[in-house]
Structures are given as C-alpha cells and as structure tokens.
Enzyme design. Structure first.
Site, PDB file in Angstrom:
ATOM      1  N   ARG A 278       0.867  -1.195   0.000  1.00  0.00           N
ATOM      2  CA  ARG A 278       0.000   0.000   0.000  1.00  0.00           C
ATOM      3  C   ARG A 278       0.894   1.234   0.000  1.00  0.00           C
ATOM      4  O   ARG A 278       1.483   1.571   1.006  1.00  0.00           O
ATOM      5  CB  ARG A 278      -0.869  -0.034   1.272  1.00  0.00           C
ATOM      6  CG  ARG A 278      -2.044   0.934   1.227  1.00  0.00           C
ATOM      7  CD  ARG A 278      -2.603   1.156   2.630  1.00  0.00           C
ATOM      8  NE  ARG A 278      -1.759   2.070   3.365  1.00  0.00           N
ATOM      9  CZ  ARG A 278      -1.495   1.982   4.667  1.00  0.00           C
ATOM     10  NH1 ARG A 278      -2.002   1.023   5.395  1.00  0.00           N
ATOM     11  NH2 ARG A 278      -0.715   2.887   5.252  1.00  0.00           N
ATOM     12  N   HIS A 282      -3.536   4.710   4.598  1.00  0.00           N
ATOM     13  CA  HIS A 282      -4.612   3.717   4.711  1.00  0.00           C
ATOM     14  C   HIS A 282      -5.920   4.291   4.153  1.00  0.00           C
ATOM     15  O   HIS A 282      -6.580   3.682   3.312  1.00  0.00           O
ATOM     16  CB  HIS A 282      -4.782   3.301   6.173  1.00  0.00           C
ATOM     17  CG  HIS A 282      -6.011   2.499   6.420  1.00  0.00           C
ATOM     18  ND1 HIS A 282      -6.156   1.214   5.951  1.00  0.00           N
ATOM     19  CD2 HIS A 282      -7.173   2.805   7.048  1.00  0.00           C
ATOM     20  CE1 HIS A 282      -7.357   0.755   6.298  1.00  0.00           C
ATOM     21  NE2 HIS A 282      -7.986   1.707   6.954  1.00  0.00           N
ATOM     22  N   TYR A 291       4.268   6.114  10.794  1.00  0.00           N
ATOM     23  CA  TYR A 291       4.661   4.764  11.215  1.00  0.00           C
ATOM     24  C   TYR A 291       5.506   4.003  10.179  1.00  0.00           C
ATOM     25  O   TYR A 291       5.795   2.836  10.361  1.00  0.00           O
ATOM     26  CB  TYR A 291       3.434   3.928  11.621  1.00  0.00           C
ATOM     27  CG  TYR A 291       2.310   3.894  10.586  1.00  0.00           C
ATOM     28  CD1 TYR A 291       2.360   3.021   9.510  1.00  0.00           C
ATOM     29  CD2 TYR A 291       1.199   4.734  10.700  1.00  0.00           C
ATOM     30  CE1 TYR A 291       1.342   2.981   8.579  1.00  0.00           C
ATOM     31  CE2 TYR A 291       0.177   4.710   9.766  1.00  0.00           C
ATOM     32  CZ  TYR A 291       0.244   3.831   8.708  1.00  0.00           C
ATOM     33  OH  TYR A 291      -0.764   3.802   7.785  1.00  0.00           O
TER      34      TYR A 291
HETATM   35  C1  LIG Z   1     -14.465  -5.698  12.285  1.00  0.00           C
HETATM   36  C2  LIG Z   1     -13.568  -4.499  12.132  1.00  0.00           C
HETATM   37  N1  LIG Z   1     -12.581  -4.292  13.036  1.00  0.00           N
HETATM   38  C3  LIG Z   1     -11.766  -3.222  12.882  1.00  0.00           C
HETATM   39  C4  LIG Z   1     -11.938  -2.342  11.862  1.00  0.00           C
HETATM   40  C5  LIG Z   1     -11.025  -1.141  11.702  1.00  0.00           C
HETATM   41  N2  LIG Z   1     -10.179  -1.314  10.534  1.00  0.00           N
HETATM   42  C6  LIG Z   1     -10.437  -0.671   9.385  1.00  0.00           C
HETATM   43  S1  LIG Z   1      -9.356  -1.053   8.195  1.00  0.00           S
HETATM   44  C7  LIG Z   1      -8.479  -2.089   9.212  1.00  0.00           C
HETATM   45  C8  LIG Z   1      -7.237  -2.793   8.698  1.00  0.00           C
HETATM   46  C9  LIG Z   1      -7.520  -3.751   7.622  1.00  0.00           C
HETATM   47  O1  LIG Z   1      -6.320  -4.185   7.053  1.00  0.00           O
HETATM   48  P1  LIG Z   1      -6.311  -5.141   5.829  1.00  0.00           P
HETATM   49  O2  LIG Z   1      -7.311  -6.229   6.001  1.00  0.00           O
HETATM   50  O3  LIG Z   1      -4.920  -5.546   5.606  1.00  0.00           O
HETATM   51  O4  LIG Z   1      -6.840  -4.241   4.616  1.00  0.00           O
HETATM   52  P2  LIG Z   1      -6.177  -2.947   3.952  1.00  0.00           P
HETATM   53  O5  LIG Z   1      -6.817  -1.753   4.588  1.00  0.00           O
HETATM   54  O6  LIG Z   1      -4.724  -3.001   4.205  1.00  0.00           O
HETATM   55  O7  LIG Z   1      -6.502  -3.001   2.507  1.00  0.00           O
HETATM   56  C10 LIG Z   1      -9.070  -2.113  10.464  1.00  0.00           C
HETATM   57  C11 LIG Z   1      -8.544  -2.903  11.577  1.00  0.00           C
HETATM   58  C12 LIG Z   1     -12.990  -2.603  10.955  1.00  0.00           C
HETATM   59  N3  LIG Z   1     -13.202  -1.826   9.891  1.00  0.00           N
HETATM   60  N4  LIG Z   1     -13.776  -3.690  11.114  1.00  0.00           N
END
Ligand SMILES: Cc1ncc(C[n+]2csc(CCOP(=O)(O)OP(=O)(O)O)c2C)c(N)n1
Ligand SMILES: [Mg+2]
Length: 380
Positions: A278, A282, A291
C-alpha cells in the site's frame, strides 16, 4: 512451547523423533509463487495466451491508469470537503484490475473498500463510487453490477457471505463464481477462517483473493501473524492456496482466471494471496508517515505495477509517449466527467438513511423516519 534460544520465538522446529517417540510425516504442503513479468519488466518463462495480444495488455494498462487517476481525484475531493473518506489503491492497481478483468459479468464480487479498479471493470461506475464515498447510499445500488455486494467496511465480515453466495450458486447449479477480495489484516479474523473452512467442506465455487499490501492500517504484516505466507492458511481448510506477485497484472489475471475456471466447473475454492504494497495512506483519515519510513516507500516505488507494464509495452514497441499522453488525456476527461455528474447529483433526502438496511422497516424506526421527513421539510 517457546524456545528462548530460538530467534524465531515460539516456533517449534519439527522433529521426526523426540526422546524415543517415533512420529511419521502424514502430510506435506507447498506454496507456489507466480511471477510472469519481473520487476524489470522481463518475462519469466512464457506468457499465457491472453498476454500475447498487445490489445489485451493495453486494456489492462488503461484500467490501471484510470484507477490511479480516479484515486488521485478522489483524494483531492476529500481534501476540499467534497467527499467523505476515501481509501486509495495506490500501488495495488495491478491486483484490483486483474480481479475485475478475470471475472465474468455473471460472477459476483464481494469487495472491501479499496478495490475501485476491480469494481469499475465489473460494471460499477465512477459516479456511483463517488456517491458512496460522499455518503450517499444510492452509490451502492449499482445500475449494472446488480448482484455485486456493496463495499464491506467491517473487516472480513463479507467472507462468510461470499461462501453463502457460492452455496446459492452451487445449489442452483449455476456456472458462476463468488469472488471475495480482502486484506492481509482480514486473514487474522475468525470470519475469514470460518469462511474458508466452509468453502472447503462444501467445495463451494468461491475464490478468496487476499490483497496483501503489507499493512493493516499501522500494523505491519510481520506483526499480524507468524505464518510464513498468508496463502498457506488455505491448507488448514483443505483448499488450494497459492501466492502471486500482486504487482504483476499478467500473473494475477492468469492465476485468477484459472482459479475461476476451476470453481466454475465444480473444482472447488481457491485462495490466492496477491503480494503487493500500500503506497498511499490507509485512508484519507490516516498519515502513514507516522509509522513507516520514506526509504521503505521509495523502495516500493521501484516495484510500481503501472510502470512495470508500461516498460514492457514500450520494450515491445506497443507503446509510445504520444499514446501515453493521449491515454492520460482520455482517462482524465472520463474522471472529470464522473466528478461533474457526482457533484451535480441532488443530495438524498434525510430519511434515506433508513431506506437501505431493512427490506421492511421495523415500526420503531418507521416513526423516526417520519420525524426525519417532517424535519427535512422544515429545513427546506
Ligand atoms: C471488524 C472491524 N474491526 C476493525 C476495523 C477497523 N479497521 C479498518 S481497516 C483495518 C485494517 C484492515 O487491514 P487489511 O485487512 O490488511 O486491509 P487494507 O486496509 O490493508 O486493505 C481495520 C482494523 C474494521 N473496519 N472492522
Ligand atoms: Mg492490508
């Protein structure tokens, strides 16, 4: 369990014999990684049939360029208060475009929030996506991709739904596939494990594409799991798991097309881990410079998926600076038109916040909906 002398902390070395007890190996596994175009745009092995036609590669290239331009514009709209939040795909365009290009129109996409490139190719319009990110639920009521699922913000909760969609397809004997895209972080969730387990047990026509961008917001991949690859999580579920270079659009398209075909003819599910990075924040609510280092980011730009295909096309004599400029102008115009249409869309009425959750609104909410209508009329 953990061995303090072992730098891999907590990992037990497998031994055939432990203190006189003999154990037999009952299963072995391998995870394969596919890269067809390397970082220097050199072909590894031979290219699959579709990639031998420059027109196909140019259309993948166009879709990646369009996705990047859309992203840039969406971030700019957010910064100027014209869009809610947005999660850019910067650096992952190859994976997302390959997902959209390998799927057939009748397949069903269950995406998370970063897959604009896949959604566009599967029929979602840029205007619809802008409406959604602008807080308008009508943006998820797709005109074309009627059966695709809305963007899933709660991490991994759409994975069991993908298994459910695939079960419906199987029961109806439809030659269709559910495609569930999710992040590396999502593979740490119970929903994910439950979904792949069910997909394996019932041999469902579903493909899980793990878009491993190395980060779950600020948590690096290395701190999310001790597993060597995310693809190997498939092994426990008894389904095929493999890894692919997620910055190599040809490789992702090729491996995914094979997995889709297998699922379509009753061959069961697959998990594909697409390794990428990425390169943006985010979301627009994040600042990744807090970070991770500039050096790390700089190194990743060297692996830019768009540059890789660009260099390959140029090397083959299929692309010129003139074509590049024309493409940029055309894609910019397309994005600008979608933005114009989005900004010209009258906002939804306040009561619409009640309209997209239930088939039949519960009575307790019906009275609140009425109140919203009255209040809306007063403000008008
Ligand atoms: C059930 C839940 N827990 C926490 C969150 C907060 N949250 C939003 S994005 C994220 C990280 C997700 O990372 P990844 O699956 O690697 O996807 P990326 O954003 O890197 O594409 C989190 C923990 C959420 N959206 N849903
Ligand atoms: Mg991630």
């Amino acid at each position: 369990m953990s061995n303090s002398d072992d730098s891999t902390m907590g990992r037990q070395k497998p031994t055939a014999e432990t203190k006189g007890t003999v154990s037999t190996c009952v299963a072995t596994f391998e995870i394969h990684h596919t890269q067809l175009l390397d970082h220097d745009a050199k072909v590894k092995g031979s290219l699959p049939e579709f990639a031998r036609d420059p027109a196909n590669l140019i259309s993948l290239y166009r879709a990646m360029v369009l996705t990047r331009l859309f992203d840039k514009k969406a971030v700019a709209l957010q910064r100027t208060g014209q869009l809610g939040t947005y999660s850019p795909a910067l650096g992952q365009e190859a994976t997302f475009v390959a997902v959209g290009s390998a799927m057939r129109p009748e397949d069903v996409l269950l995406p998370t929030y970063r897959e604009s490139g896949a959604m566009f190719l599967h029929g979602v319009s840029m205007q619809e996506l802008l409406l959604y990110w602008g807080g308008d639920e009508r943006g998820m009521d797709y005109a074309v991709a009627r059966e695709d699922f809305p963007i899933c913000i709660p991490i991994a909760t759409h994975a069991p739904q993908a298994a459910g969609v695939a079960l419906a397809m199987k029961l109806r004997r439809e030659p269709r596939v559910a495609v569930c895209t999710l992040g590396d972080g999502a593979t740490s969730k119970g929903d994910f494990y439950e979904a792949i387990n069910l997909a394996g047990a019932w041999q469902l026509p579903v493909v899980f594409v793990v878009c491993n961008n190395q980060w779950a917001i600020s948590l690096p991949r290395s701190e999310q799991t001790c597993a060597q690859t995310l693809a190997q999580k498939a092994i426990a579920a008894g389904i095929d798991g493999e890894q692919v270079d997620g910055n190599d659009v040809i490789a992702v398209h090729h491996r995914l097309a094979l997995a889709l075909e297998k699922a379509r003819v009753g061959g069961g599910p697959t998990l594909i881990e697409a390794l990428s990075y990425r390169m943006g924040d985010h979301t627009t609510a994040d600042d990744a410079s807090r970070y991770r280092t500039q050096e790390e980011l700089k190194e990743q730009w060297r692996l830019d998926p768009i540059k890789r295909l660009h260099d390959f096309l140029v090397k083959n004599g299929d692309w010129t600076e003139q074509k590049e400029q024309a493409l940029n102008a055309e894609c910019t115009q397309e994005v600008e038109q979608a933005v114009k249409d989005y900004l010209a869309t009258p906002p939804p009425p306040p009561e619409s916040m009640f309209d997209y959750l239930y088939e039949k609104l519960p009575t307790s909410l019906a009275s609140q909906r009425e109140a919203a209508i009255r209040r809306g009329a007063k403000h008008a």
